[in-house]
Design an enzyme around this catalytic site. Sequence first.
Site, PDB file in Angstrom:
ATOM      1  N   ARG A 169       0.493  -1.045  -0.058  1.00 32.77           N
ATOM      2  CA  ARG A 169      -0.293  -0.269   0.230  1.00 32.77           C
ATOM      3  C   ARG A 169       0.819   0.629   0.028  1.00 32.77           C
ATOM      4  NH1 ARG A 169      -4.497   3.195  -1.412  1.00 32.77           N
ATOM      5  NH2 ARG A 169      -4.627   4.578   0.099  1.00 32.77           N
ATOM      6  N   CYS A 216      -2.756  12.217   5.346  1.00 31.44           N
ATOM      7  CA  CYS A 216      -3.985  12.537   5.532  1.00 31.44           C
ATOM      8  C   CYS A 216      -4.077  12.975   6.707  1.00 31.44           C
ATOM      9  CB  CYS A 216      -5.325  11.185   5.326  1.00 31.44           C
ATOM     10  SG  CYS A 216      -6.561  12.452   5.278  1.00 31.44           S
ATOM     11  N   CYS A 220     -12.918  11.299   4.016  1.00 34.10           N
ATOM     12  CA  CYS A 220     -12.581  11.235   3.151  1.00 34.10           C
ATOM     13  C   CYS A 220     -12.863   9.446   3.922  1.00 34.10           C
ATOM     14  CB  CYS A 220     -10.491  11.357   3.543  1.00 34.10           C
ATOM     15  SG  CYS A 220     -10.206  11.612   4.929  1.00 34.10           S
ATOM     16  N   CYS A 256      -9.046   8.121   4.192  1.00 34.37           N
ATOM     17  CA  CYS A 256      -7.982   7.639   4.465  1.00 34.37           C
ATOM     18  C   CYS A 256      -7.023   6.748   5.734  1.00 34.37           C
ATOM     19  CB  CYS A 256      -7.040   8.549   3.716  1.00 34.37           C
ATOM     20  SG  CYS A 256      -7.259  10.016   2.517  1.00 34.37           S
ATOM     21  N   GLN A 301      -8.634   3.084   4.614  1.00 32.47           N
ATOM     22  CA  GLN A 301      -7.900   2.524   4.192  1.00 32.47           C
ATOM     23  C   GLN A 301      -6.751   1.844   4.957  1.00 32.47           C
ATOM     24  OE1 GLN A 301      -7.658   5.161   1.022  1.00 32.47           O
ATOM     25  NE2 GLN A 301      -8.204   4.076  -0.244  1.00 32.47           N
ATOM     26  N   ARG A 361      -3.421  15.890  -1.679  1.00 31.99           N
ATOM     27  CA  ARG A 361      -2.625  15.460  -3.335  1.00 31.99           C
ATOM     28  C   ARG A 361      -1.480  16.090  -3.000  1.00 31.99           C
ATOM     29  NH1 ARG A 361      -8.259  15.047  -4.289  1.00 31.99           N
ATOM     30  NH2 ARG A 361      -8.553  16.774  -5.273  1.00 31.99           N
ATOM     31  N   THR A 367     -13.634  17.503  -4.676  1.00 29.46           N
ATOM     32  CA  THR A 367     -12.424  17.859  -4.583  1.00 29.46           C
ATOM     33  C   THR A 367     -11.521  18.764  -5.209  1.00 29.46           C
ATOM     34  OG1 THR A 367     -10.266  17.010  -3.116  1.00 29.46           O
ATOM     35  CG2 THR A 367     -12.268  15.121  -4.372  1.00 29.46           C
ATOM     36  N   ASP A 425      -3.538  16.501  -8.517  1.00 22.19           N
ATOM     37  CA  ASP A 425      -3.177  16.153  -7.811  1.00 22.19           C
ATOM     38  C   ASP A 425      -1.488  16.463  -8.722  1.00 22.19           C
ATOM     39  OD1 ASP A 425      -1.827  13.515  -6.908  1.00 22.19           O
ATOM     40  OD2 ASP A 425      -3.319  12.338  -7.771  1.00 22.19           O
ATOM     41  N   ARG A 482       0.562  15.406  -6.418  1.00 19.53           N
ATOM     42  CA  ARG A 482       2.277  13.841  -6.122  1.00 19.53           C
ATOM     43  C   ARG A 482       2.932  13.155  -6.982  1.00 19.53           C
ATOM     44  NH1 ARG A 482      -2.889  10.472  -3.233  1.00 19.53           N
ATOM     45  NH2 ARG A 482      -4.126  10.889  -5.432  1.00 19.53           N
TER      46      ARG A 482
END
Length: 261
Positions: A111, A116, A127, A129, A132, A157, A177, A189, A191
């Site tokens: 992962r 976050c 969210c 997050c 997850q 992000r 978002t 985004d 990232r």
Amino acid sequence: MFSYLDEKMRAQFEADGLLISLDPMGAVVDANDPGALLSLLGPVPIPRHIAGAEVRLDWYPFVSRTEFSVVEDATRRGGAAAVQALLRSSMSVNSIFALPGLRHAKAPLIRVHSCCLTGDVFGSRRCDCGPQLEHAFEQILEAGSGAVVYMSGHEGRGIGLWAKAATYLLQDAGHDTYQANAALELPPDSRDFRDAAVVLRYLLRGRSLRLLSNNPDKGWQLEQHGQPVSEMVPLIVGVSEHNLRYLRAKRNAGHLIPDDV
């Protein structure tokens, strides 16, 4: 906020094999090699509970050598004043939390999780997050091999916590978002998963991984930087009335989220 190691301690960690430098191909290079990209520390043993069981994880913090060298140079030249100035800046120290044996695992479950604070630490349901992250550790333990790569500089992000808070206010006013980022003239985004790919290439020695993610771009970026991905494993958890708009916007942006969400 900074990652400075005393020269003697750094030399000791290097001699013990606990601090290494990696080039963009994930190969170990000399600490003074101009091609060094990242510094990787560890493994540091971390005990934690996962699904009711106490599990030992191997923690590998890693940091960009560009930032690392800036900190060290400023410390040598400027002393305390330079350190204080650097404390006011941002330096991302990312992490891998791996089940022992990752370096020998075949197709481990990985992962790559973007930081976050609101979800991971404070349990926000705006969210998915936090769920997850927790579920990722559970799935990795169930799979028997794997790791969570935690990217600390990816808040919102890539826009940072302050801007993320502003986007929440814009979302409450009707933006999704991605539209909220655009309203602040920020990228949807920004990232970059290169550093994660480099460290994974080193740890897995070129072997492929199974990526625990709904975001095809993560897999694409890892492969672009030389880390093979054999499978995308979905991670649909933490769905609530508070994040449906958020999840649907991500689906519209290409994330692999079911139509019934």
